[in-house]
Design a protein around this motif. Structure first.
Motif, PDB file in Angstrom:
ATOM      1  N   ASP A 346      11.454  -3.357 -15.600  1.00 57.64           N
ATOM      2  CA  ASP A 346      12.692  -3.016 -15.675  1.00 57.64           C
ATOM      3  C   ASP A 346      13.228  -3.202 -16.417  1.00 57.64           C
ATOM      4  O   ASP A 346      13.930  -5.087 -15.625  1.00 57.64           O
ATOM      5  N   GLY A 347      13.579  -3.625 -17.736  1.00 54.36           N
ATOM      6  CA  GLY A 347      13.417  -4.844 -19.154  1.00 54.36           C
ATOM      7  C   GLY A 347      12.556  -5.184 -18.964  1.00 54.36           C
ATOM      8  O   GLY A 347      11.505  -5.836 -18.709  1.00 54.36           O
ATOM      9  N   PRO A 348      12.911  -5.786 -20.261  1.00 54.66           N
ATOM     10  CA  PRO A 348      11.189  -7.076 -20.958  1.00 54.66           C
ATOM     11  C   PRO A 348      11.074  -8.460 -20.842  1.00 54.66           C
ATOM     12  O   PRO A 348      11.497  -9.508 -21.059  1.00 54.66           O
ATOM     13  N   THR A 349      10.870  -7.762 -18.602  1.00 54.63           N
ATOM     14  CA  THR A 349      11.134  -9.345 -18.151  1.00 54.63           C
ATOM     15  C   THR A 349       9.793 -10.303 -18.404  1.00 54.63           C
ATOM     16  O   THR A 349       9.185 -11.252 -17.980  1.00 54.63           O
ATOM     17  N   GLY A 350       8.914  -9.006 -18.586  1.00 58.56           N
ATOM     18  CA  GLY A 350       7.524  -9.219 -17.962  1.00 58.56           C
ATOM     19  C   GLY A 350       7.209  -9.569 -16.484  1.00 58.56           C
ATOM     20  O   GLY A 350       5.678 -10.338 -16.474  1.00 58.56           O
ATOM     21  N   VAL A 351       7.918  -8.871 -15.780  1.00 65.79           N
ATOM     22  CA  VAL A 351       7.823  -8.502 -14.144  1.00 65.79           C
ATOM     23  C   VAL A 351       7.367  -6.999 -13.670  1.00 65.79           C
ATOM     24  O   VAL A 351       8.271  -6.111 -13.864  1.00 65.79           O
ATOM     25  N   PHE A 352       5.939  -6.530 -13.706  1.00 64.61           N
ATOM     26  CA  PHE A 352       5.818  -5.336 -13.403  1.00 64.61           C
ATOM     27  C   PHE A 352       6.513  -5.049 -12.046  1.00 64.61           C
ATOM     28  O   PHE A 352       6.213  -5.398 -11.019  1.00 64.61           O
ATOM     29  N   VAL A 353       7.210  -3.561 -12.359  1.00 67.17           N
ATOM     30  CA  VAL A 353       7.504  -3.187 -10.932  1.00 67.17           C
ATOM     31  C   VAL A 353       6.064  -2.205 -10.937  1.00 67.17           C
ATOM     32  O   VAL A 353       6.017  -1.080 -10.974  1.00 67.17           O
ATOM     33  N   THR A 354       5.761  -2.670  -9.551  1.00 73.26           N
ATOM     34  CA  THR A 354       4.947  -2.048  -8.438  1.00 73.26           C
ATOM     35  C   THR A 354       5.304  -1.343  -7.208  1.00 73.26           C
ATOM     36  O   THR A 354       4.257  -0.438  -7.329  1.00 73.26           O
ATOM     37  N   SER A 355       6.487  -1.171  -7.045  1.00 64.59           N
ATOM     38  CA  SER A 355       6.723   0.095  -6.201  1.00 64.59           C
ATOM     39  C   SER A 355       7.852   0.378  -6.895  1.00 64.59           C
ATOM     40  O   SER A 355       9.138  -0.292  -6.401  1.00 64.59           O
ATOM     41  N   LEU A 356       7.648   1.902  -6.377  1.00 64.43           N
ATOM     42  CA  LEU A 356       9.729   2.869  -6.751  1.00 64.43           C
ATOM     43  C   LEU A 356      10.080   2.913  -6.004  1.00 64.43           C
ATOM     44  O   LEU A 356      11.270   3.827  -5.067  1.00 64.43           O
ATOM     45  N   SER A 357       9.688   2.415  -4.106  1.00 60.21           N
ATOM     46  CA  SER A 357      10.539   2.726  -3.339  1.00 60.21           C
ATOM     47  C   SER A 357      11.796   2.270  -2.922  1.00 60.21           C
ATOM     48  O   SER A 357      12.101   1.098  -3.305  1.00 60.21           O
ATOM     49  N   GLY A 358      12.717   3.362  -2.863  1.00 56.43           N
ATOM     50  CA  GLY A 358      14.035   2.750  -2.515  1.00 56.43           C
ATOM     51  C   GLY A 358      15.842   2.818  -4.196  1.00 56.43           C
ATOM     52  O   GLY A 358      15.871   2.752  -3.606  1.00 56.43           O
ATOM     53  N   TYR A 359      14.108   2.818  -4.919  1.00 56.13           N
ATOM     54  CA  TYR A 359      15.763   3.344  -5.956  1.00 56.13           C
ATOM     55  C   TYR A 359      15.556   4.318  -5.880  1.00 56.13           C
ATOM     56  O   TYR A 359      15.079   5.669  -5.896  1.00 56.13           O
ATOM     57  N   ASP A 360      17.140   4.674  -6.668  1.00 57.30           N
ATOM     58  CA  ASP A 360      17.891   6.215  -6.731  1.00 57.30           C
ATOM     59  C   ASP A 360      17.450   6.414  -8.383  1.00 57.30           C
ATOM     60  O   ASP A 360      16.978   6.201  -9.525  1.00 57.30           O
ATOM     61  N   LYS A 361      18.057   7.445  -8.473  1.00 56.84           N
ATOM     62  CA  LYS A 361      17.933   7.805 -10.058  1.00 56.84           C
ATOM     63  C   LYS A 361      17.933   7.530 -11.633  1.00 56.84           C
ATOM     64  O   LYS A 361      17.337   7.603 -12.138  1.00 56.84           O
ATOM     65  N   LEU A 362      19.123   5.959 -11.402  1.00 56.17           N
ATOM     66  CA  LEU A 362      19.644   5.912 -12.445  1.00 56.17           C
ATOM     67  C   LEU A 362      18.873   4.491 -12.422  1.00 56.17           C
ATOM     68  O   LEU A 362      18.772   4.056 -13.775  1.00 56.17           O
ATOM     69  N   ASP A 363      17.653   4.324 -11.602  1.00 57.61           N
ATOM     70  CA  ASP A 363      16.814   3.274 -11.648  1.00 57.61           C
ATOM     71  C   ASP A 363      15.704   3.867 -12.103  1.00 57.61           C
ATOM     72  O   ASP A 363      15.630   3.483 -13.336  1.00 57.61           O
ATOM     73  N   ILE A 364      15.223   4.864 -11.512  1.00 63.50           N
ATOM     74  CA  ILE A 364      14.217   5.591 -12.428  1.00 63.50           C
ATOM     75  C   ILE A 364      14.359   5.484 -13.978  1.00 63.50           C
ATOM     76  O   ILE A 364      13.654   5.237 -15.353  1.00 63.50           O
ATOM     77  N   GLN A 365      15.904   6.409 -14.197  1.00 63.07           N
ATOM     78  CA  GLN A 365      16.009   6.391 -15.897  1.00 63.07           C
ATOM     79  C   GLN A 365      16.095   4.251 -16.699  1.00 63.07           C
ATOM     80  O   GLN A 365      15.379   5.202 -17.527  1.00 63.07           O
ATOM     81  N   ARG A 366      16.356   4.066 -15.831  1.00 65.28           N
ATOM     82  CA  ARG A 366      16.709   2.652 -16.701  1.00 65.28           C
ATOM     83  C   ARG A 366      15.168   2.095 -16.875  1.00 65.28           C
ATOM     84  O   ARG A 366      14.838   1.058 -18.117  1.00 65.28           O
ATOM     85  N   ILE A 367      14.514   2.012 -16.062  1.00 69.72           N
ATOM     86  CA  ILE A 367      13.332   1.899 -16.350  1.00 69.72           C
ATOM     87  C   ILE A 367      12.612   2.661 -17.125  1.00 69.72           C
ATOM     88  O   ILE A 367      11.769   1.444 -17.987  1.00 69.72           O
ATOM     89  N   ALA A 368      12.464   4.038 -17.555  1.00 66.27           N
ATOM     90  CA  ALA A 368      12.042   4.392 -18.504  1.00 66.27           C
ATOM     91  C   ALA A 368      12.304   4.723 -20.086  1.00 66.27           C
ATOM     92  O   ALA A 368      10.996   4.448 -20.516  1.00 66.27           O
TER      93      ALA A 368
END
Length: 420
Positions: A346-368
């Motif tokens: 979720d941004g160039p943070t170095g921290v991988f998102v291991t679960s997408l539970s609770g994310y909405d479509k705008l979150d998903i778009q940002r991560i993609a």
């Protein structure tokens, strides 16, 4: 005769002539060249460089400056992102008689990059042509083994673009209803499973075969010129699919919704966590695509065997090397799998998102979008992991010592690896 041969000690004899009219001096050895240390070299793309296996080593750029990790927001063209891993299969193989190993492959490598600097093409990395790097190795070592993995990236398609297309379609289908595209985005966004022609057309595969053949022809001609003793084995490795023919039943439905419904977020999150955000209907086309990549490599091996009949060329088929241990083939995935899961940041943070539970479509778009802008944040996805490269190392061990011109590396149900 052993696959690995040493350079023999040679003596150059010369006839020196004295002053005008003086008798010739007896011929004497001018130079005595000791055997060079033997080397194994890897050339090609991400499946050879060690993408996904971590422990990435600094890579010299066009100016010869070693580039270490430059930070997650650095340009993806940085040489470091070739991702040459100390865990790559070249380093995991048992190669008796080999004294040094050189990984010259580069993640994202294309046939173009064999004879030309990668930086000369769109999205290329800041590294010299792989043949130029090979010539440097030949100055100090006798090259006895060359591992080549080439063809999955070319001017028609790349493995990354194919994987991104199918994963994005699944994610879009899982999180956003068809009506939301019209209401919020002004039109439809592809949500349907991938088909074979979505991944690569017959014309694109033919063009990729021609590109790869031309690049390997240059490689073989160069090796015959620069290798100290002219004796070397070249192993043409193809590709293995990180995904199974079908997902384990655990990943078929969630909340009584399959991936044939409109919007299935719980199932989408479950498959993402398992490493396989993909429609089940996309799996068969994906395996067909993987087989076609294998056919590219096989075709190149056949053509080069005819053109270079004196060369020692072996085709290594690894398409079944991950059988039983692909992503989401077992309910515990990604634990126990031989490939890296799809992982985003979720941004160039170095921290991988291991679960997408609770994310909405705008979150998903940002991560993609992070993956699109900073490709290094997701480029390890769906590549062999450390254990996977260990298996590919066993495959290479067998290919390096076989007396056959073509071998298949297969993983049995109990995890044993056979090459034959």
């Amino acid at each position: 005769m052993s696959v690995f041969r040493r350079t023999a000690v040679v003596a150059a004899m010369a006839l020196t002539v004295g002053a005008l009219g003086a008798p010739p001096v007896a011929a004497q050895p001018l130079v005595e060249v000791a055997s060079l240390p033997t080397a194994a070299v890897a050339l090609g793309d991400s499946f050879i460089s060690g993408e996904g296996a971590g422990s990435y080593t600094p890579v010299s750029d066009l100016n010869g400056v070693a580039q270490s990790f430059p930070g997650w927001s650095a340009p993806n063209s940085n040489a470091f992102f070739c991702h040459r891993s100390a865990n790559a299969s070249l380093h995991r193989a048992d190669l008796p008689g080999i004294q040094a190993r050189f990984n010259l492959a580069c993640s994202g490598g294309q046939p173009h990059d064999i004879a030309a600097a990668s930086a000369a093409r769109t999205n290329g990395r800041q590294v010299k042509a792989q043949l130029d790097q090979l010539r440097a190795v030949a100055q100090t070592h006798d090259i006895d083994l060359v591992l080549v993995g080439l063809g999955s990236n070319n001017s028609s398609f790349t493995f990354g673009s194919v994987a991104e297309k199918c994963a994005n379609r699944f994610i879009a289908d899982a999180w956003t209803g068809w009506w939301e595209f019209w209401a919020y985005l002004g039109g439809p966004v592809p949500q349907e499973p991938c088909t074979t022609t979505d991944l690569a057309t017959s014309a694109q595969l033919a063009a990729a075969t021609t590109e790869t053949t031309n690049a390997v022809r240059q490689l073989l001609a160069t090796l015959d010129q620069i290798d100290a003793d002219g004796q070397h084995r070249i192993v043409f490795q193809d590709y293995t699919n990180p995904l199974p023919l079908d997902l384990e039943v655990k990943f078929h439905e969630e909340d009584s919704r399959s991936d044939t419904r409109d919007k299935f977020r719980a199932l989408g999150a479950e498959r993402y966590a398992g490493g396989c955000p993909i429609h089940r209907a996309s799996l068969a086309p994906g395996h067909f695509f993987s087989q076609e990549l294998g056919n590219i490599v096989k075709s190149v091996h056949t053509t080069m065997s005819a053109e270079f009949p004196g060369d020692d060329l072996v085709y290594l088929n690894v398409q079944r090397a991950f059988d039983g241990a692909r992503l989401c083939e077992q309910s515990t995935s990604p634990t126990g799998a031989l490939a890296t899961p799809i992982r985003l940041q979720d941004g160039p943070t170095g921290v991988f998102v291991t679960s997408l539970s609770g994310y909405d479509k705008l979150d998903i778009q940002r991560i993609a979008n992070t993956c699109g802008t900073y490709f290094q944040t997701c480029q390890e996805s769906w590549h062999p992991n450390v254990a996977g490269h260990g298996v590919l190392g066993q495959c290479l061990t067998g290919a390096a010592s076989t007396g056959n011109r073509a071998v298949a590396c297969v993983r049995s149900s109990d995890g044993r690896i056979t090459v034959g």
